[in-house]
Write a protein that holds these residues in place. Structure first.
Motif, PDB file in Angstrom:
ATOM      1  N   ASP A   6       2.012   1.697  -3.386  1.00  0.00           N
ATOM      2  CA  ASP A   6       1.024   1.950  -4.319  1.00  0.00           C
ATOM      3  C   ASP A   6       0.997   0.900  -5.488  1.00  0.00           C
ATOM      4  O   ASP A   6       0.696   1.275  -6.441  1.00  0.00           O
ATOM      5  CB  ASP A   6       1.448   3.368  -5.234  1.00  0.00           C
ATOM      6  CG  ASP A   6       0.977   4.575  -3.952  1.00  0.00           C
ATOM      7  OD1 ASP A   6       0.320   4.862  -3.872  1.00  0.00           O
ATOM      8  OD2 ASP A   6       2.121   5.712  -4.237  1.00  0.00           O
ATOM      9  N   LYS A  41      -4.775  -1.087  -3.541  1.00  0.00           N
ATOM     10  CA  LYS A  41      -5.120   0.152  -2.692  1.00  0.00           C
ATOM     11  C   LYS A  41      -5.107  -0.683  -1.620  1.00  0.00           C
ATOM     12  O   LYS A  41      -4.649  -1.589  -1.744  1.00  0.00           O
ATOM     13  CB  LYS A  41      -6.502   0.469  -3.949  1.00  0.00           C
ATOM     14  CG  LYS A  41      -6.094   0.823  -4.748  1.00  0.00           C
ATOM     15  CD  LYS A  41      -5.658   2.084  -4.519  1.00  0.00           C
ATOM     16  CE  LYS A  41      -5.677   2.944  -5.645  1.00  0.00           C
ATOM     17  NZ  LYS A  41      -4.897   4.003  -5.660  1.00  0.00           N
ATOM     18  N   VAL A  43       1.096  -1.288   0.244  1.00  0.00           N
ATOM     19  CA  VAL A  43       0.144  -0.023  -0.188  1.00  0.00           C
ATOM     20  C   VAL A  43       0.967   0.876   0.129  1.00  0.00           C
ATOM     21  O   VAL A  43       0.786   2.237  -0.821  1.00  0.00           O
ATOM     22  CB  VAL A  43      -1.176   0.126   0.910  1.00  0.00           C
ATOM     23  CG1 VAL A  43      -1.569   1.419   1.455  1.00  0.00           C
ATOM     24  CG2 VAL A  43      -1.649  -1.309   0.778  1.00  0.00           C
ATOM     25  N   GLN A  44       1.948   1.463   0.772  1.00  0.00           N
ATOM     26  CA  GLN A  44       3.055   2.730   1.062  1.00  0.00           C
ATOM     27  C   GLN A  44       3.420   2.765  -0.485  1.00  0.00           C
ATOM     28  O   GLN A  44       3.758   3.968  -0.857  1.00  0.00           O
ATOM     29  CB  GLN A  44       3.653   2.369   2.034  1.00  0.00           C
ATOM     30  CG  GLN A  44       3.592   2.419   3.177  1.00  0.00           C
ATOM     31  CD  GLN A  44       5.230   2.256   4.304  1.00  0.00           C
ATOM     32  OE1 GLN A  44       5.979   2.404   4.081  1.00  0.00           O
ATOM     33  NE2 GLN A  44       4.067   1.667   5.755  1.00  0.00           N
TER      34      GLN A  44
END
Length: 202
Positions: free
Chosen positions: A68, A71, A65-66
């Motif tokens: 990208d 999601k 998630v960090q």
């Protein structure tokens, strides 16, 4: 220094790629206390490796998630093998940089062979592949790396800071980090209680 741009050494020249470095009990640098390092590159210019038995708090889904790659709602649905990947502290250098050591059944253009069946990939492609179940069969991920300048590692070994032994894929990709140090020592027949912290001289 390009950390993987070293001219590859050969075993006959005394270089230690594809070996474990095992911290001796008297290790002065607490960052490496009870650590097992897998050496990815070693030449007359220096050495680079990854600590394989120090876990980080960061979870693999959170990292995706960090970066990208996914999601947040997608990360929740990751397959179990990807969710359970332990991210390791590879060393004190460049802790924001990620490296994946993996079996050679997965290769992209940026993958670098380390040994016959072990490769290193430091690009985001492999994280995407792992997240959808198309990555290598065996993989470990680390943030940061361990680096030594010319002659530095050799000096630390001579001063009894490290033991070395050939790496085995079974121990390299083993997820049981808590006992990894003792098991690597046991694999070469060494009992920790009998290890001297002083270098012996004949």
């Amino acid at each position: 220094m390009d950390i993987l741009g070293h001219r590859k050494g050969t075993a006959g020249q005394g270089f230690l790629e594809n070996q474990f470095l095992i911290a001796m009990p008297g290790m002065q640098d607490e960052r490496f206390e009870r650590s097992v390092v897998y050496l990815c590159a070693h030449s007359e210019e220096g050495a680079m490796g990854l600590i394989i038995n120090q876990p980080q708090q960061l979870l693999f889904p959170d990292l995706l998630v960090q970066l990208d790659v996914l999601k947040e709602e997608e990360a929740i649905r990751l397959p179990e093998p990807a969710r359970s990947i332990i991210i390791r502290n590879g060393g004190p250098v460049d802790r924001s940089r990620g490296f994946v050591l993996h079996s050679d059944d997965y290769m992209v253009e940026s993958s670098l062979p380390v040994a016959g069946d072990v490769c290193l990939t430091a690009t985001i492609d492999i994280l995407r592949a792992i997240s959808i179940g198309r990555g290598p069969q065996h993989a470990l991920m680390a943030l940061g790396y361990s680096g030594w300048g010319a002659g530095q590692l050799e000096q630390e070994i001579a001063q009894n800071g490290w033991l070395t032994c050939p790496a085995s894929p079974g121990l390299l990709f083993d997820g049981d980090l808590g006992s990894q140090y003792d098991r690597v020592l046991a694999s070469i027949g060494i009992d920790l209680a009998r290890l001297s912290v002083q270098a012996g001289h004949a």
